[in-house]
Design a protein around this motif. Structure first.
Motif, short mmCIF file in Angstrom:
data_model
loop_
_atom_site.label_atom_id
_atom_site.label_comp_id
_atom_site.label_asym_id
_atom_site.label_seq_id
_atom_site.Cartn_x
_atom_site.Cartn_y
_atom_site.Cartn_z
N ALA A 5 4.01 11.00 1.36
CA ALA A 5 3.84 10.25 0.17
C ALA A 5 2.42 10.38 -0.60
O ALA A 5 2.09 9.91 -1.52
CB ALA A 5 3.83 8.65 0.48
N GLY A 6 1.46 11.08 0.11
CA GLY A 6 0.17 11.40 -0.42
C GLY A 6 -0.73 10.45 -0.42
O GLY A 6 -0.44 9.18 0.04
N ALA A 7 -1.89 10.24 -1.36
CA ALA A 7 -2.78 9.32 -1.29
C ALA A 7 -2.20 8.04 -2.01
O ALA A 7 -2.33 6.95 -1.37
CB ALA A 7 -3.96 9.95 -2.00
N MET A 8 -1.45 8.24 -2.98
CA MET A 8 -0.79 6.89 -3.93
C MET A 8 -0.04 6.29 -2.42
O MET A 8 -0.14 4.85 -2.57
CB MET A 8 -0.06 7.25 -4.80
N GLY A 9 0.56 6.80 -1.74
CA GLY A 9 1.42 6.17 -0.62
C GLY A 9 0.47 5.57 0.55
O GLY A 9 0.77 4.64 1.42
N GLU A 10 -0.82 5.56 0.45
CA GLU A 10 -1.73 4.94 1.35
C GLU A 10 -2.34 3.65 1.04
O GLU A 10 -3.17 3.15 1.70
CB GLU A 10 -2.67 6.19 1.93
N ARG A 11 -1.87 3.50 -0.31
CA ARG A 11 -2.70 2.39 -0.83
C ARG A 11 -1.68 1.20 -0.80
O ARG A 11 -0.77 1.37 -0.74
CB ARG A 11 -3.21 2.51 -2.43
N LEU A 12 -2.35 -0.02 -0.95
CA LEU A 12 -1.67 -1.32 -1.00
C LEU A 12 -0.56 -1.31 -0.05
O LEU A 12 -0.98 -1.59 1.13
CB LEU A 12 -0.88 -1.55 -2.45
N ILE A 56 8.79 2.60 -6.77
CA ILE A 56 9.56 3.37 -7.91
C ILE A 56 8.50 4.60 -8.43
O ILE A 56 8.94 5.54 -8.75
CB ILE A 56 9.90 2.49 -8.85
N ALA A 57 7.27 4.09 -8.28
CA ALA A 57 6.19 4.98 -8.80
C ALA A 57 5.99 6.27 -7.96
O ALA A 57 6.07 7.51 -8.36
CB ALA A 57 4.78 4.29 -9.09
N LEU A 58 6.38 6.24 -6.92
CA LEU A 58 6.18 7.28 -5.89
C LEU A 58 7.50 7.90 -5.86
O LEU A 58 7.56 9.28 -5.96
CB LEU A 58 6.14 6.78 -4.19
N VAL A 59 8.72 7.31 -5.90
CA VAL A 59 9.80 8.21 -6.37
C VAL A 59 9.81 8.95 -7.38
O VAL A 59 10.30 10.10 -7.38
CB VAL A 59 11.23 7.21 -6.21
N ARG A 60 9.23 8.42 -8.64
CA ARG A 60 9.30 9.36 -9.76
C ARG A 60 8.39 10.51 -9.45
O ARG A 60 8.68 11.40 -9.97
CB ARG A 60 8.72 8.49 -10.74
N ARG A 61 7.32 10.18 -8.76
CA ARG A 61 6.22 11.21 -8.75
C ARG A 61 6.89 12.36 -7.68
O ARG A 61 6.74 13.56 -8.02
CB ARG A 61 4.86 10.90 -8.16
N MET A 62 7.74 12.06 -6.54
CA MET A 62 8.20 12.76 -5.85
C MET A 62 9.38 13.74 -6.58
O MET A 62 9.31 14.86 -6.49
CB MET A 62 9.05 12.09 -4.67
N ALA A 105 -0.01 4.82 -12.78
CA ALA A 105 0.07 6.29 -12.30
C ALA A 105 -0.37 6.62 -11.17
O ALA A 105 0.25 7.61 -10.49
CB ALA A 105 -0.36 7.17 -13.49
N THR A 106 -1.34 6.00 -10.40
CA THR A 106 -1.96 6.49 -9.47
C THR A 106 -2.09 5.16 -8.27
O THR A 106 -2.16 5.56 -7.22
CB THR A 106 -3.20 6.90 -9.69
N PHE A 107 -1.90 4.13 -8.64
CA PHE A 107 -2.05 2.82 -7.86
C PHE A 107 -3.38 2.81 -7.10
O PHE A 107 -3.58 1.90 -6.28
CB PHE A 107 -1.08 2.62 -6.76
#
Length: 293
Positions: free
Chosen positions: A117-124, A162-168, A257-259
């Motif tokens: 999930a990259g950096a966005m997936g490591e937040r929140l 949903i932001a991560l799914v869209r980015r993927m 866009a990045t969270f």
């Protein structure tokens, strides 16, 4: 559908368990809309199904409690499961196919290759639940490969998901349109969630502080990011003194866009997100906050 013997009742959806059954069911499906779920379906899921029904010839609802997105201390074994009830609800919403695979079907051997999930997936949520979004994106990718949908509908309550799914989908050039559905709220303002069934009457009263905090933050938008955070925080400080108390995990105002945290001079939409535990139940919620001045 090609195998009516598998229907739960004459007018119910076709329930399939394996990729082979799924392929047969979708052989002449036209435009396919997928609603991925973990079951324990409720009104929020109904709204996703209705949106898919508007945009697709054939609606598929997947029902799969994905072990890959649960941590070792999380509620995988206790997560509510009710496939007969889920199937009835799907039938009421005109769903054509329910795909309800067993864990061994989705993961016939240990999953070696996953989606990072990259950096966005490591937040929140990713920081609070390490590995969670790797599990989410991996199972979503598998579902996309098995169902081959033209579109997939996700709820806005899980904004980071949903932001991560869209980015993927964008990064990996997956031919799926991602459709976001607004968060459905119960009459008292609580965001619909499968985990709401865990809440006692007292828990539920305390849980309402989450939506109140989000509303307070959104109402303070004309004051900028600092005002939004302070207004929401004030409500959650009160919530910490409730009975039972609301145990805050995070409150964050982020760039959608990045969270990453929204800068003090952020302009445009931001997402105000909260996660907290009430009793035994962990809840999340969010609102979009327009920052224009």
């Amino acid at each position: 559908m090609t195998d009516p013997a598998r229907r739960d009742g004459a007018d119910g959806p076709l329930v399939v368990r394996t990729p082979e059954e799924l392929r047969r069911a979708l052989a002449d499906a036209g435009r396919v809309g997928l609603v991925p779920t973990m079951g324990a379906l409720h009104g929020g899921h109904r709204s996703l199904m209705r949106l898919a029904r508007e945009r697709a010839d054939t609606v598929v609802v997947s029902v799969f409690v994905n072990p890959l997105q649960f941590g070792p201390e999380e509620d995988l074994d206790q997560y509510p499961r009710d496939l007969p009830g889920d199937t009835r609800l799907c039938g009421e919403e005109g769903v054509d196919v329910v795909f309800a695979p067993e864990t061994a079907t989705m993961y016939p051997r240990p999953q070696m290759v996953t989606v990072d999930a990259g950096a966005m997936g490591e937040r929140l949520e990713g920081a609070s639940r390490p590995g969670h979004f790797t599990g989410v994106l991996t199972v979503v990718t598998k579902l996309f490969q098995l169902v081959r949908p033209d579109l997939a509908v996700f709820g806005a309550k899980d904004a980071q998901q949903i932001a991560l799914v869209r980015r993927m989908v964008d990064d990996l050039d997956l031919p799926v349109e991602i459709v976001g559905a607004p968060t459905l709220r119960e009459p008292d303002g609580l965001a619909s969630s499968s985990r709401n069934v865990y809440l006692s009457e007292a828990d539920r009263a305390s849980a309402l502080f989450l939506s109140r905090a989000l509303r307070a933050g959104a109402d303070a938008a004309t004051g900028g990011t600092v005002a939004v955070r302070e207004a929401a925080r004030a409500v959650l400080d009160e919530a910490a003194r409730a009975t039972p108390p609301v145990e805050l995990d995070y409150l964050a105002l982020v760039d959608p866009a990045t969270f990453a945290d929204a800068a003090d001079d952020h302009r445009g939409d931001a997402v105000l997100a909260v996660a907290a535990r009430v009793g035994r139940t962990r809840l999340i919620d969010n609102v979009t906050v327009p920052l224009r001045t």
